[in-house]
Write a protein that holds these residues in place. Structure first.
Motif, PDB file in Angstrom:
ATOM      1  N   THR A 121       0.374  -5.936  11.017  1.00 11.15           N
ATOM      2  CA  THR A 121       0.518  -6.691   9.768  1.00 11.15           C
ATOM      3  C   THR A 121       1.862  -7.413   9.759  1.00 11.15           C
ATOM      4  O   THR A 121       2.721  -7.190  10.612  1.00 11.15           O
ATOM      5  N   VAL A 122       2.033  -8.231   8.744  1.00 11.51           N
ATOM      6  CA  VAL A 122       3.257  -9.001   8.573  1.00 11.51           C
ATOM      7  C   VAL A 122       4.445  -8.065   8.281  1.00 11.51           C
ATOM      8  O   VAL A 122       5.599  -8.460   8.376  1.00 11.51           O
ATOM      9  N   ALA A 123       4.131  -6.831   7.957  1.00  8.95           N
ATOM     10  CA  ALA A 123       5.190  -5.866   7.627  1.00  8.95           C
ATOM     11  C   ALA A 123       5.381  -4.839   8.730  1.00  8.95           C
ATOM     12  O   ALA A 123       5.958  -3.772   8.499  1.00  8.95           O
ATOM     13  N   GLU A 124       4.924  -5.183   9.914  1.00 10.26           N
ATOM     14  CA  GLU A 124       4.941  -4.224  11.019  1.00 10.26           C
ATOM     15  C   GLU A 124       6.341  -3.673  11.283  1.00 10.26           C
ATOM     16  O   GLU A 124       6.525  -2.492  11.546  1.00 10.26           O
ATOM     17  N   ASN A 125       7.326  -4.549  11.190  1.00  5.10           N
ATOM     18  CA  ASN A 125       8.693  -4.107  11.503  1.00  5.10           C
ATOM     19  C   ASN A 125       9.562  -3.944  10.273  1.00  5.10           C
ATOM     20  O   ASN A 125      10.784  -3.903  10.374  1.00  5.10           O
ATOM     21  N   ALA A 126       8.931  -3.889   9.128  1.00  7.84           N
ATOM     22  CA  ALA A 126       9.717  -3.792   7.895  1.00  7.84           C
ATOM     23  C   ALA A 126      10.366  -2.418   7.782  1.00  7.84           C
ATOM     24  O   ALA A 126       9.825  -1.415   8.232  1.00  7.84           O
ATOM     25  N   LEU A 179      -0.061  -1.820   1.966  1.00  2.76           N
ATOM     26  CA  LEU A 179      -0.010  -2.941   2.906  1.00  2.76           C
ATOM     27  C   LEU A 179      -0.856  -4.109   2.429  1.00  2.76           C
ATOM     28  O   LEU A 179      -0.482  -5.274   2.621  1.00  2.76           O
ATOM     29  N   GLU A 180      -1.983  -3.818   1.778  1.00  2.00           N
ATOM     30  CA  GLU A 180      -2.795  -4.924   1.239  1.00  2.00           C
ATOM     31  C   GLU A 180      -1.997  -5.717   0.215  1.00  2.00           C
ATOM     32  O   GLU A 180      -2.013  -6.946   0.206  1.00  2.00           O
ATOM     33  N   GLN A 181      -1.285  -4.991  -0.645  1.00  2.00           N
ATOM     34  CA  GLN A 181      -0.473  -5.685  -1.655  1.00  2.00           C
ATOM     35  C   GLN A 181       0.646  -6.462  -1.010  1.00  2.00           C
ATOM     36  O   GLN A 181       0.913  -7.602  -1.372  1.00  2.00           O
ATOM     37  N   VAL A 182       1.307  -5.833  -0.033  1.00  2.00           N
ATOM     38  CA  VAL A 182       2.446  -6.490   0.617  1.00  2.00           C
ATOM     39  C   VAL A 182       1.972  -7.763   1.309  1.00  2.00           C
ATOM     40  O   VAL A 182       2.606  -8.820   1.205  1.00  2.00           O
TER      41      VAL A 182
END
Lengths: 288, 119
Positions: B55-60, B11-14
């Motif tokens: 995070t910005v990827a919560e719904n990814a 997630l840090e990378q994403v």
């Protein structure tokens, strides 16, 4: 990382980077970014940094891995007794709780830093880096990093070590290499420990343990030892001497030593161009 | 186990890549994981929502491609697909093989949504 030389492109993922890669563009105009970077690249970067510290001070770093109770600390105690006057030894101890192991090592007159990981099941490169600040690397020849007792998780995290030594005690079962292939495959040397107990165990066959290790395509030397009886330890000591000398030579030639098998990210040599390789991913031709 | 640590690192990378591309949302994450990476795919899937919350990827959508274990024999040159704990040459049986694939733990690609208008 290696967007240029392709060393991280394997038969499994090459379709992603070919011209017609299935993710090259999305019909609804979303930006498709190819990354192909280790999930642990931040850890790997820190590990490279740690290895640089070790190299600068010409300290050979050995990551000791095994299940809990396989005899890592006893092995170190016996090693310090035998080699303490010949090689300057330091130890980083990893456990979930307590200073017990570090105290055992300090009682042998050797500097030891305890890392208490709390609930974490492995050491990572950042924890080891923090511990290094509490050690005078300039006064050491060998640093042992005794990982958390665990045959699973430690194998995935590069700490910056030069060599991996994995212990398998005869009280565990000779099929452990087949059950835990990741960690045994990563070993540069395997020690069968607690050999003094072998006469009491009718179901552990050292030959079978070696056979299972070779089944992992491992060329690592395997030695049977009893740290408690100080029996069979010479090949282990000779290996430590040889690897310490090898590191001195390599560093003098401007190179380093790396474990024979490494977690994916560290192996990808693009990472060595740190720190300016903090790539943001390569854009795969989105529609302008 | 360590899959949560792996997810946090992912997630840090994403998030960093999403920032660099001015993305408002991450729509899809593709990983490649081989059996010799030491990462268990079902555990990774379970850990992901915990790490991604907020995070910005919560719904990814998380796609994990499982890669096979393949070796090339240094003696006879054959390439074979093998079991993770039996890395012997499939043709001649020699143990002197080199791993071609199977230890990957890679963030392969991302799909990003660049503006709120795309929502």
């Amino acid at each position: 990382m290696c967007d240029t030389c392709g060393c991280n492109i394997t038969p499994g993922n090459e379709h992603l980077v070919s011209n017609d890669g299935k993710l090259a563009r999305t019909p609804d105009g979303k930006k498709a970014v190819t990354v192909l970077r280790s999930l642990l690249s931040e850890n790997d970067r820190q590990a490279i940094h740690n290895r640089g510290h070790f190299d600068k001070h010409r300290v050979m770093a050995v990551n000791l891995m095994s299940s809990p109770g396989a005899g890592k600390t006893s092995l170190l105690e016996a090693t310090i007794t035998a080699l303490g006057s010949e090689l300057r030894i330091g130890v980083v101890e990893g456990d979930l709780e307590t200073e017990n192991d570090a105290q055992r090592i300090r009682a042998k007159g050797v500097p030891a830093v305890q890392i208490s990981t709390g609930s974490a099941c492995h050491l990572d490169a950042h924890m080891v880096h923090d511990a290094l600040h509490k050690l005078d690397l300039a006064s050491l020849d060998i640093l042992f990093i005794e990982n958390v007792g665990n045959l699973v998780c430690p194998a995935s995290f590069d700490l910056g070590q030069h060599r991996n030594a994995t212990l398998l005690s005869v009280t565990e079962g000779d099929d452990k290499p087949a059950k835990y292939p990741v960690i045994f495959r990563a070993a540069d040397l395997v020690l069968l420990t607690k050999m003094d107990l072998l006469p009491f165990l009718d179901d552990f066959d050292p030959g079978r343990a070696e056979e299972q290790l070779r089944g992992l395509a491992s060329k690592a030397p395997l030695h049977a030892v009893s740290a408690r009886r100080e029996d069979g330890m010479e090949p282990w000591f000779d290996w430590l001497r040889a690897e310490t000398e090898a590191l001195q030579r390599r560093v003098a030639a401007g190179e380093t030593l790396r474990p024979a098998v490494q977690p994916d990210g560290a192996r990808l040599h693009g990472l060595e161009r740190e720190p300016d390789d903090r790539a943001t991913g390569h854009l795969m031709a989105p529609n302008p | 186990m360590h899959e949560l640590s792996v997810c946090n690192a992912l997630l840090e990378q994403v998030e960093s890549i999403a920032r660099d591309h001015h993305a408002v949302r991450v729509d899809r994450i593709v990983l490649q994981v081989g059996p010799l990476s030491g990462v268990e795919i079902p555990l990774l899937r379970h850990a992901y929502p915990l790490a991604a919350t907020g995070t910005v990827a919560e719904n990814a959508e998380l796609i994990v491609e499982a890669l096979p274990v393949k070796v090339r024999c240094s003696q006879c040159g054959a390439e074979s697909e093998v079991e993770a704990n039996r890395l012997l040459c499939g043709r001649c049986g020699d143990f002197r093989t080199n791993l071609l694939s199977g230890d990957e733990m890679l963030l392969a690609s991302l799909e990003l949504i660049e503006s709120a208008a795309g929502d």
